[in-house]
Design an enzyme around this catalytic site. Structure first.
Site, PDB file in Angstrom:
ATOM      1  N   ASP A   1      -0.103  -7.718   1.524  1.00  0.00           N
ATOM      2  CA  ASP A   1       0.391  -6.337   1.583  1.00  0.00           C
ATOM      3  C   ASP A   1       1.923  -6.338   1.643  1.00  0.00           C
ATOM      4  OD1 ASP A   1       0.462  -3.614   1.754  1.00  0.00           O
ATOM      5  OD2 ASP A   1      -0.260  -3.494   3.826  1.00  0.00           O
TER       6      ASP A   1
ATOM      7  N   SER B   1       3.985   2.454   7.943  1.00  0.00           N
ATOM      8  CA  SER B   1       3.757   1.111   7.412  1.00  0.00           C
ATOM      9  C   SER B   1       4.932   0.720   6.531  1.00  0.00           C
ATOM     10  CB  SER B   1       2.491   1.062   6.569  1.00  0.00           C
ATOM     11  OG  SER B   1       1.350   1.162   7.367  1.00  0.00           O
TER      12      SER B   1
ATOM     13  N   HIS C   1       0.815  -1.218   0.000  1.00  0.00           N
ATOM     14  CA  HIS C   1       0.000   0.000   0.000  1.00  0.00           C
ATOM     15  C   HIS C   1       0.846   1.265   0.000  1.00  0.00           C
ATOM     16  CE1 HIS C   1       0.320  -0.253   4.534  1.00  0.00           C
ATOM     17  NE2 HIS C   1       0.409   1.044   4.375  1.00  0.00           N
TER      18      HIS C   1
END
Length: 553
Positions: free
Chosen positions: A109, A205, A66
């Site tokens: 992810d 992240s 992402h």
């Protein structure tokens, strides 16, 4: 704005309990110790931190899928304080998202970023281990997570923060998430945020969950952006589930595009003169061979990824051009630049490859030729005579300012300012060069210097900065030599030394002042003297330069 961006924008205001807003903050963390966590990477977009990441191979950084972005992506390594100058920055050459990835809530992810050049490990940069096979992680395993995201007190930090977390069993993780009516996706593990005040949140992240020196997880998402822990466990992509995909992607990146020559030998000098290299973004992709003065023959599958401009440039190699401005000028009959000289010189690069010369005229601006504007991730390397060395001091190009009147080299106005992503700190390896303060002609027979990294009369390319002396020529004599075909606002210089294809955009420096920008030479003929080399006269554009810099400030 494309459909994906519209969906993401809408998601920010919806009642989603997943929060993967391009990074995870480190909550109740501490400043990382000096020379620790050397594998940590700051994944940046247009020179700004966006996500965490970590070095798992000399050419690859692992992060969250992402974190992907359409703009210029780069990776900063070896820095715990990402606000300082002289960061070691690598351009992202290619991105490899897991093919099954859709969004964090459905899993997969994970993304590999291939760097423009191999990383040299040392005191400040090291590779972190990842699992060699799929192996479950025991609950209550003590681990660490680190990042540059915001904290419980600050919206953002420049210093790398680290905190301790413990893993949570998948059963307990699913049970806690079930309370908020959410089922975690497959191939994840959980740690922090539950039964503890430490954990991750929006801001970093892509960073690693490291247990006993091995990166086992990638920070993916938490609950609804709520960092007031404890609540529910933080969710990480479990790396061991993707080990085969990671190995396959890295192995594929190390192979050639197409068929290799097995058990071959190096071609003899001056043999196979028909051979040509089909290249995309200055990288070899396929072989080919000319069958006509204007055409080459190659395989149809070599067209993949090649845009129209690159196809035209390929054909142009065989055309009869009078003007030659093939994005750089070689230094003919030059010598290797002395150490700590020409500190203003800049290598203007696209996708991590040298494209043009340039020179630093302001803490935030590099001056080069307008013809050097290329699509791709543009950056500037400063403070390096050898541009093949690692690490390089690289600055992302924040904005490009071409002279509004520029159309093509032959009509003049071949000048462009590159605004850097952050200010350059002058020092021993990097200094600003003076430019004229007002419009003033340069006298004929003035002794000057020109430098660059383009090819020479003997080599197709050089990594070391080359420099040579030239003398200016009167406008009258230059126009006569060029049969009155010169554009306006130029000056000329030449001897048996000079420029040719490979490094236009570099400066003509006379008496310590940059007075010209290398623009073009004649029809690829590098056997000087022939006709004078042509430079954009900087003094004619002083008002425009000052206006652009003032506007940027």
């Amino acid at each position: 704005m494309n459909a994906l961006h519209q969906v993401l924008l809408a998601a920010l205001f919806s009642a989603l309990v997943f929060d993967a807003t391009y990074g995870e903050e480190i909550i109740h963390g501490r400043k990382a110790k000096k020379n620790s966590l050397q594998y940590m990477a700051s994944v940046q977009v247009n020179g700004k931190h966006k996500c965490g990441g970590f070095l798992i191979d000399a050419s690859y950084v692992l992060t969250a899928a992402h974190c992907d972005d359409r703009d210029n992506m780069s990776v900063v390594l070896g820095a715990q304080d990402i606000s300082r100058n002289n960061l070691v920055r690598y351009v992202v050459k290619s991105k490899h998202k897991h093919p099954s990835y859709k969004d964090p809530k459905t899993g997969n992810d994970i993304m590999l970023l291939k760097l423009s050049s191999s990383v040299k490990q040392g005191k400040f940069v090291k590779i972190v281990k990842i699992p060699s096979k799929d192996k479950p992680l025991k609950p209550k395993t003590k681990c660490q997570v680190a990042g540059w995201g915001k904290t419980e007190k600050q919206n953002s930090v420049n210093d790398l923060l680290v905190t301790d977390v413990s893993t949570v069993s998948l059963k307990d993780c699913q049970k806690e998430w079930a309370i908020v009516k959410i089922k975690p996706p497959p191939n994840v593990l959980c740690a922090g945020g539950y039964g503890t005040k430490s954990g991750a949140c929006q801001g970093d992240s892509g960073g690693p969950l490291v247990c006993s020196g091995t990166a086992v997880g990638i920070v993916s998402f938490n609950f609804n952006g709520d960092c007031n822990y404890p609540n529910v466990p933080n969710v990480y992509t479990q790396i061991s589930k993707f080990t085969t995909w990671i190995k396959k992607t890295i192995k594929k990146g190390a192979s050639t595009h197409g068929e290799e020559i097995s058990n071959g030998k190096k071609a003899k000098k001056n043999s196979l003169q028909y051979m040509a290299s089909v290249q995309v973004n200055e990288k070899h992709k396929c072989g080919e061979f000319p069958i006509d003065a204007s055409y080459v023959l190659t395989a149809a599958h070599c067209d993949e990824g090649m845009n129209a401009r690159q196809q035209v440039l390929l054909a142009a190699v065989f055309s009869t051009l009078t003007y030659d401005a093939t994005h750089g000028g070689e230094i003919i009959n030059g010598k290797k630049a002395k150490k700590n000289s020409q500190k203003y010189m800049a290598s203007v690069q696209v996708n991590g490859k040298h494209k043009c010369g340039g020179f630093l005229i302001d803490a935030s601006y590099v001056l080069t030729a307008a013809q050097c504007d290329y699509r791709g991730s543009m950056s500037v390397v400063l403070g390096a005579h050898n541009i093949s060395a690692n690490p390089l001091i690289r600055y992302e190009v924040k904005d490009k300012h071409k002279c509004l009147s520029y159309k093509k080299v032959s009509t003049g106005d071949d000048i462009m300012l590159l605004e850097l992503s952050k200010k350059v700190q002058q020092g021993k390896p990097v200094k600003i060069v003076k430019i004229p303060s007002k419009d003033k002609p340069v006298k004929p027979n003035t002794k000057c210097m020109v430098a660059g990294w383009g090819k020479t009369e003997k080599q197709n390319a050089v990594n070391d900065l080359m420099v040579t002396s030239v003398s200016t020529i009167s406008d009258k004599d230059c126009k006569k030599k060029w049969n009155n075909t010169l554009p306006h606002n130029v000056l000329c210089a030449a001897t048996k030394s000079g420029v040719c294809q490979g490094d236009f955009g570099g400066p003509l420096v006379c008496g310590g002042v940059a007075v010209g920008i290398a623009s073009f030479s004649s029809n690829r003929d590098c056997k000087h003297p022939h006709v004078p080399d042509v430079y954009t006269q900087i003094s004619k554009y002083i008002t425009w330069i000052k206006k652009i810099i003032k506007k940027g400030a």
